[in-house]
Design a protein around this motif. Structure first.
Motif, PDB file in Angstrom:
ATOM      1  N   LEU A   4       0.802  -1.317  -0.059  1.00 42.18           N
ATOM      2  CA  LEU A   4       0.128   0.120  -0.103  1.00 42.18           C
ATOM      3  C   LEU A   4       0.828   1.203  -0.138  1.00 42.18           C
ATOM      4  O   LEU A   4       1.996   1.064   0.729  1.00 42.18           O
ATOM      5  N   GLN A   5       0.439   2.154  -0.551  1.00 49.47           N
ATOM      6  CA  GLN A   5       1.318   3.540  -0.855  1.00 49.47           C
ATOM      7  C   GLN A   5       0.027   4.554  -0.625  1.00 49.47           C
ATOM      8  O   GLN A   5      -0.415   4.594  -1.427  1.00 49.47           O
ATOM      9  N   ALA A   6       0.463   5.264   0.564  1.00 49.42           N
ATOM     10  CA  ALA A   6      -0.382   6.387   0.840  1.00 49.42           C
ATOM     11  C   ALA A   6       0.184   7.829   0.252  1.00 49.42           C
ATOM     12  O   ALA A   6       1.463   7.958   0.421  1.00 49.42           O
ATOM     13  N   SER A  21      -4.678   9.575  -1.131  1.00 51.92           N
ATOM     14  CA  SER A  21      -4.946   8.315  -2.049  1.00 51.92           C
ATOM     15  C   SER A  21      -4.237   7.243  -1.375  1.00 51.92           C
ATOM     16  O   SER A  21      -2.910   7.413  -0.662  1.00 51.92           O
ATOM     17  N   CYS A  22      -4.820   6.052  -1.668  1.00 55.51           N
ATOM     18  CA  CYS A  22      -4.049   4.786  -1.275  1.00 55.51           C
ATOM     19  C   CYS A  22      -4.109   3.927  -2.378  1.00 55.51           C
ATOM     20  O   CYS A  22      -4.994   3.248  -2.638  1.00 55.51           O
ATOM     21  N   ILE A  34     -10.359  -1.681   3.039  1.00 59.36           N
ATOM     22  CA  ILE A  34      -9.313  -0.685   3.155  1.00 59.36           C
ATOM     23  C   ILE A  34      -9.669   0.426   4.080  1.00 59.36           C
ATOM     24  O   ILE A  34     -10.795   0.706   3.997  1.00 59.36           O
ATOM     25  N   TRP A  36      -8.675   3.593   6.699  1.00 61.94           N
ATOM     26  CA  TRP A  36      -7.944   4.617   6.874  1.00 61.94           C
ATOM     27  C   TRP A  36      -7.561   4.965   8.385  1.00 61.94           C
ATOM     28  O   TRP A  36      -8.663   5.107   9.096  1.00 61.94           O
ATOM     29  N   THR A  79      -7.028   2.027  -6.097  1.00 57.32           N
ATOM     30  CA  THR A  79      -6.848   2.992  -5.404  1.00 57.32           C
ATOM     31  C   THR A  79      -8.203   3.413  -4.494  1.00 57.32           C
ATOM     32  O   THR A  79      -9.330   3.393  -5.096  1.00 57.32           O
ATOM     33  N   TYR A  96      -2.512   6.886   7.506  1.00 55.38           N
ATOM     34  CA  TYR A  96      -2.089   5.659   7.098  1.00 55.38           C
ATOM     35  C   TYR A  96      -3.295   4.737   6.479  1.00 55.38           C
ATOM     36  O   TYR A  96      -4.423   4.774   7.037  1.00 55.38           O
ATOM     37  N   CYS A  97      -3.186   4.375   5.558  1.00 58.48           N
ATOM     38  CA  CYS A  97      -4.113   3.232   4.768  1.00 58.48           C
ATOM     39  C   CYS A  97      -3.446   1.799   5.236  1.00 58.48           C
ATOM     40  O   CYS A  97      -2.426   1.391   5.300  1.00 58.48           O
ATOM     41  N   TRP A 124       0.162  -2.401   5.800  1.00 57.72           N
ATOM     42  CA  TRP A 124       0.046  -0.831   6.027  1.00 57.72           C
ATOM     43  C   TRP A 124       0.620  -0.002   5.136  1.00 57.72           C
ATOM     44  O   TRP A 124       1.821  -0.737   4.443  1.00 57.72           O
ATOM     45  N   GLY A 125       0.373   0.918   4.728  1.00 50.17           N
ATOM     46  CA  GLY A 125       1.217   1.881   3.933  1.00 50.17           C
ATOM     47  C   GLY A 125       1.920   2.631   5.105  1.00 50.17           C
ATOM     48  O   GLY A 125       2.036   2.407   6.028  1.00 50.17           O
TER      49      GLY A 125
END
Length: 134
Positions: A4-6, A21-22, A34, A36, A79, A96-97, A124-125
Motif C-alpha cells: 500500500l502506498q499512501a 490516495s492509497c 481498506i 484509513w 486506489t 495511514y491506509c 499498511w502503507g
C-alpha cells in the motif's frame, strides 16, 4: 505481496480540503477492506474510515469525521481515496491506509471502538502527513 502506498497529505488552513490516495497492489483489491487510520502526535493510532469494511458494511466513518470525510474506491486503479473537507486542527496527524481480507473483519462499528483495531489489519502503507493550521 500486499503493498500500500499512501499519498496526498500536506499543509492546509482550517476549513480547507485535501484528498488522500492509497494505491494497492499484490492482492485482489475488491476482496479486501481498506481502512484509513491516523496518528496524532502523542496519541494512539485510530481508525477513522473504511471501505468494504466487513461482509455487510460497505463504508464507515467515526463520528469525528462523519459528514466531512468521504471514502471512495476506484477498482480500475486499485486506489482508495479519502476526501477530507472542512479540516480542523485536530485532524492533524499522519494518515495511514491499511488492508485486511474483508471477510475476516467484524463490523467496524465495533472494531473501531477498541485501541487494538490496528492489529486486525496486517498490511499498511507508509503514512502521509496532514497538518491543519488555525
Amino acid at each position: 505481496d500486499v503493498q500500500l502506498q499512501a499519498s496526498g497529505g500536506g499543509l492546509v488552513q482550517a476549513g480547507g480540503s485535501l484528498r488522500l490516495s492509497c494505491v494497492a497492489s499484490g492482492f485482489t483489491f475488491d476482496n479486501y477492506a481498506i481502512a484509513w487510520f491516523r496518528q496524532a502526535p502523542g496519541k494512539e493510532r485510530e481508525g477513522i474510515s473504511c471501505i468494504r469494511c466487513s461482509n455487510n458494511v460497505d463504508t464507515y466513518y467515526v463520528d469525528s469525521v462523519k459528514g466531512r470525510f468521504t471514502i471512495s474506491s476506484d477498482s480500475a486503479k486499485n486506489t482508495v481515496y479519502l476526501q477530507m473537507n472542512s479540516l480542523k486542527p485536530e485532524d492533524t496527524a499522519v494518515y495511514y491506509c491499511a488492508a485486511a481480507e474483508r471477510q475476516s473483519l467484524p463490523t467496524p462499528r465495533l472494531v473501531f471502538k477498541v485501541p487494538s483495531a490496528t492489529r486486525l489489519y496486517p498490511s499498511w502503507g507508509q503514512g502521509t502527513l496532514v497538518t491543519v493550521s488555525s
